[in-house]
Design an enzyme around this catalytic site. Structure first.
Site, PDB file in Angstrom:
ATOM      1  N   ASP A  56       0.831  -1.196   0.000  1.00  0.00           N
ATOM      2  CA  ASP A  56       0.000   0.000   0.000  1.00  0.00           C
ATOM      3  C   ASP A  56       0.872   1.255   0.000  1.00  0.00           C
ATOM      4  OD1 ASP A  56      -1.029  -0.994   3.259  1.00  0.00           O
ATOM      5  OD2 ASP A  56       0.621   0.352   2.771  1.00  0.00           O
ATOM      6  N   ASP A  58       1.363   5.237   0.842  1.00  0.00           N
ATOM      7  CA  ASP A  58       0.986   6.410   1.623  1.00  0.00           C
ATOM      8  C   ASP A  58       1.744   7.620   1.087  1.00  0.00           C
ATOM      9  OD1 ASP A  58      -0.612   4.865   3.269  1.00  0.00           O
ATOM     10  OD2 ASP A  58       1.009   4.461   4.680  1.00  0.00           O
ATOM     11  N   ASP A 135       8.049   5.910  13.506  1.00  0.00           N
ATOM     12  CA  ASP A 135       8.666   4.993  14.464  1.00  0.00           C
ATOM     13  C   ASP A 135      10.114   4.628  14.108  1.00  0.00           C
ATOM     14  OD1 ASP A 135       7.640   3.530  12.353  1.00  0.00           O
ATOM     15  OD2 ASP A 135       6.472   2.140  13.575  1.00  0.00           O
TER      16      ASP A 135
HETATM   17  P1  ATP Z   1       3.138  -2.465   6.628  1.00  0.00           P
HETATM   18  O1  ATP Z   1       2.277  -1.676   5.705  1.00  0.00           O
HETATM   19  O2  ATP Z   1       4.119  -3.367   6.009  1.00  0.00           O
HETATM   20  O3  ATP Z   1       2.347  -3.118   7.665  1.00  0.00           O
HETATM   21  P2  ATP Z   1       3.980   0.094   7.511  1.00  0.00           P
HETATM   22  O4  ATP Z   1       5.253   0.577   8.120  1.00  0.00           O
HETATM   23  O5  ATP Z   1       3.602   0.682   6.199  1.00  0.00           O
HETATM   24  O6  ATP Z   1       4.071  -1.463   7.439  1.00  0.00           O
HETATM   25  P3  ATP Z   1       1.576   1.224   8.485  1.00  0.00           P
HETATM   26  O7  ATP Z   1       0.767   0.854   9.659  1.00  0.00           O
HETATM   27  O8  ATP Z   1       1.017   1.129   7.129  1.00  0.00           O
HETATM   28  O9  ATP Z   1       2.863   0.317   8.570  1.00  0.00           O
HETATM   29  O10 ATP Z   1       2.116   2.683   8.762  1.00  0.00           O
HETATM   30  C1  ATP Z   1       2.588   3.543   7.751  1.00  0.00           C
HETATM   31  C2  ATP Z   1       3.684   4.444   8.307  1.00  0.00           C
HETATM   32  O11 ATP Z   1       3.186   5.201   9.398  1.00  0.00           O
HETATM   33  C3  ATP Z   1       4.879   3.704   8.875  1.00  0.00           C
HETATM   34  O12 ATP Z   1       5.793   3.356   7.866  1.00  0.00           O
HETATM   35  C4  ATP Z   1       5.434   4.715   9.849  1.00  0.00           C
HETATM   36  O13 ATP Z   1       6.171   5.715   9.182  1.00  0.00           O
HETATM   37  C5  ATP Z   1       4.180   5.349  10.408  1.00  0.00           C
HETATM   38  N1  ATP Z   1       3.715   4.646  11.622  1.00  0.00           N
HETATM   39  C6  ATP Z   1       2.840   3.627  11.697  1.00  0.00           C
HETATM   40  N2  ATP Z   1       2.622   3.243  12.954  1.00  0.00           N
HETATM   41  C7  ATP Z   1       3.373   4.054  13.730  1.00  0.00           C
HETATM   42  C8  ATP Z   1       3.580   4.182  15.143  1.00  0.00           C
HETATM   43  N3  ATP Z   1       2.985   3.358  15.992  1.00  0.00           N
HETATM   44  N4  ATP Z   1       4.423   5.142  15.578  1.00  0.00           N
HETATM   45  C9  ATP Z   1       5.032   5.986  14.706  1.00  0.00           C
HETATM   46  N5  ATP Z   1       4.878   5.906  13.388  1.00  0.00           N
HETATM   47  C10 ATP Z   1       4.073   4.968  12.881  1.00  0.00           C
HETATM   48 MG    MG Z   2       1.748   0.374   5.184  1.00  0.00          MG
END
Ligand code: ATP
Ligand code: MG
Length: 429
Positions: A56, A58, A135
């Site tokens: 996905d 963002d 994070d």
């Molecule tokens: P995936 O999509 O593989 O599960 P992701 O890192 O993209 O992993 P998402 O939940 O889609 O996870 O979050 C998108 C982005 O938002 C992350 O890459 C990070 O930059 C930020 N993020 C998500 N959760 C947190 C958190 N708990 N604390 C700080 N930043 C966060």
């Molecule tokens: Mg993601």
């Protein structure tokens, strides 16, 4: 906060527009044409750099959500606490977020709970601030559609190259702010096969118990991502190693500890390995089956305890199912549409060693899942071999309906983007 930016030009990184969905590219270009900053950010940049196809996309921008809505007909604004724009292309949703600020400068309405958790925040900021509040460094890389360069404020590019997960800022503080980051560390390490840097790993066993404060619905979502994304075995092993399993699935952790011959763990790992194989093949997977597996050790242990206290076996089965479910849903909000079939899978197990009322069992809507579960048990503990052979013959003779429903118990789980909970800032509760 003033952070130095490192710019990685197009010819020094491997991300190509071919790795980015056309919908995401359309949004990026449109924002850029209108004079706004437009960056791909987060998991998509990280995954593309790590050689994994992003799933996905963002986008981060300096346009406000209202300005974004003004540019796209297919756009809706979501979120009360922090407004985000969703640009919708059929099934695909591109999330567009305005850069978010540090918000502890008195201009926003950030409130910090006594124990350090952030419960509200709501201010826009600069791209540097937006990076600092993410994070892991690997999650804070920005791919600029204006010139295809990557903007790195926190050393994430080097960390991805070194295949290393590192929290931005003080690990202790960041885990206290949002304990779910500990699970994210375990999950992303498993997914990407990255190491967790020593400073980022060190506090986890010490702070693991803070997870009990996280919102149960969020922990449920996180569990699906941990175990139904194709790296369940590595997730499990990581959680165990970091002391998170004992917090997330306490009854199961206790049961595994007291199971001296290791058969419960062998079965669990085999089940998770099969789940990973199914994901790799593109077959459906089910949260009900997953939780029946994860909580099976807890159920066995609880049932044995009840029986030891003199309860009749049949009653103990049901009571153990209720007890285990009740205790677990306090922590992980397993919806009833999954916990009910999970319990049925457990309760049907004793029927496989009876071989009575065969037709009725085979016709049971949960037969196929329960049979798969039984087979898993048989494959990892010799005692059921004969029964397994008998039931295998029954399965072959009953193709059709049940044949394929197996894991598909209410598979509306595969979280479409709309179900995703956005918690960059930590839990609200
Ligand atoms: P995936 O999509 O593989 O599960 P992701 O890192 O993209 O992993 P998402 O939940 O889609 O996870 O979050 C998108 C982005 O938002 C992350 O890459 C990070 O930059 C930020 N993020 C998500 N959760 C947190 C958190 N708990 N604390 C700080 N930043 C966060
Ligand atoms: Mg993601």
């Amino acid at each position: 906060m003033n952070r130095q930016v490192t710019l990685i030009p197009r010819d020094q990184h491997p991300i190509s527009r071919k790795q980015i969905s056309t919908s995401a590219l359309r949004v990026l270009y449109r924002l850029h044409e209108e004079g706004y900053a437009a960056f791909l950010v987060g998991g998509a940049v990280r995954d593309a750099l790590a050689g994994i196809a992003p799933k996905d996309f963002d986008i981060a921008t300096d346009a406000t959500p209202e300005q974004v809505r003004g540019l796209f007909r297919n756009c809706r604004l979501i979120g009360r606490r922090f407004r985000l724009a969703h640009v919708v292309f059929g099934r695909e949703i591109i999330e567009v977020a305005t850069f978010r600020g540090q918000s502890d400068d008195g201009t926003g309405d950030r409130q910090v709970h006594q124990d350090g958790r952030v419960i509200r925040d709501n201010v826009y900021g600069t791209i540097e601030e937006d990076a600092a509040r993410r994070d892991f460094t690997a999650n804070a890389l920005y791919y600029n559609i204006a010139d295809f360069s990557i903007h790195d404020y926190v050393g994430g590019f080097e960390d991805v190259r070194a295949r290393r997960l590192r929290l931005i800022g003080s690990p202790d503080d960041r885990y206290r702010e949002d304990p779910v980051r500990m699970l994210r560390a375990a999950r992303l390490a498993a997914k990407l096969q990255f190491d967790i840097s020593p400073e980022t790993a060190e506090p986890i066993p010490r702070l693991a118990s803070l997870l009990t404060q996280a919102a149960p619905a969020r922990l449920f979502d996180e569990c699906l991502k941990l175990f139904l994304s194709g790296h369940a075995v590595r997730s499990f092993e990581g959680l165990e190693r970091m002391g998170l399993l004992a917090v997330l699935l306490p009854d199961t952790a206790k049961a595994l500890k007291s199971n001296s011959n290791g058969s419960l763990k062998a079965m669990l790992l085999r089940g998770l390995a099969q789940t990973d194989e199914r994901v790799a093949r593109g077959d459906s997977v089910s949260p009900a089956f997953l939780f029946s597996l994860l909580l099976w050790p807890a159920w066995c242990r609880t049932k044995a305890q009840l029986e030891a206290n003199g309860m009749h076996a049949a009653e103990a089965q049901q009571r153990a199912a209720d007890k285990v479910t009740l205790q677990q849903v306090h922590l992980i909000a397993i919806p009833r549409r999954f916990s009910m079939p999970m319990q049925e899978i457990w309760l049907l197990q004793s029927r496989f060693s009876q071989r009575k009322r065969v037709g009725r069992l085979v016709a049971h809507p949960r037969f196929r899942a329960a049979y798969d579960f039984f087979k898993l048990r048989a494959d990892t503990g010799a005692s059921h071999a004969e029964d397994a052979a008998f039931w295998a013959s029954q399965v072959v003779e009953t193709p059709g309906e049940q044949g394929e429903t197996n894991w598909d118990i209410a598979v509306d789980d595969a979280p479409p983007r709309t179900r995703k909970r956005r918690r960059r800032s930590g839990p609200t509760s």
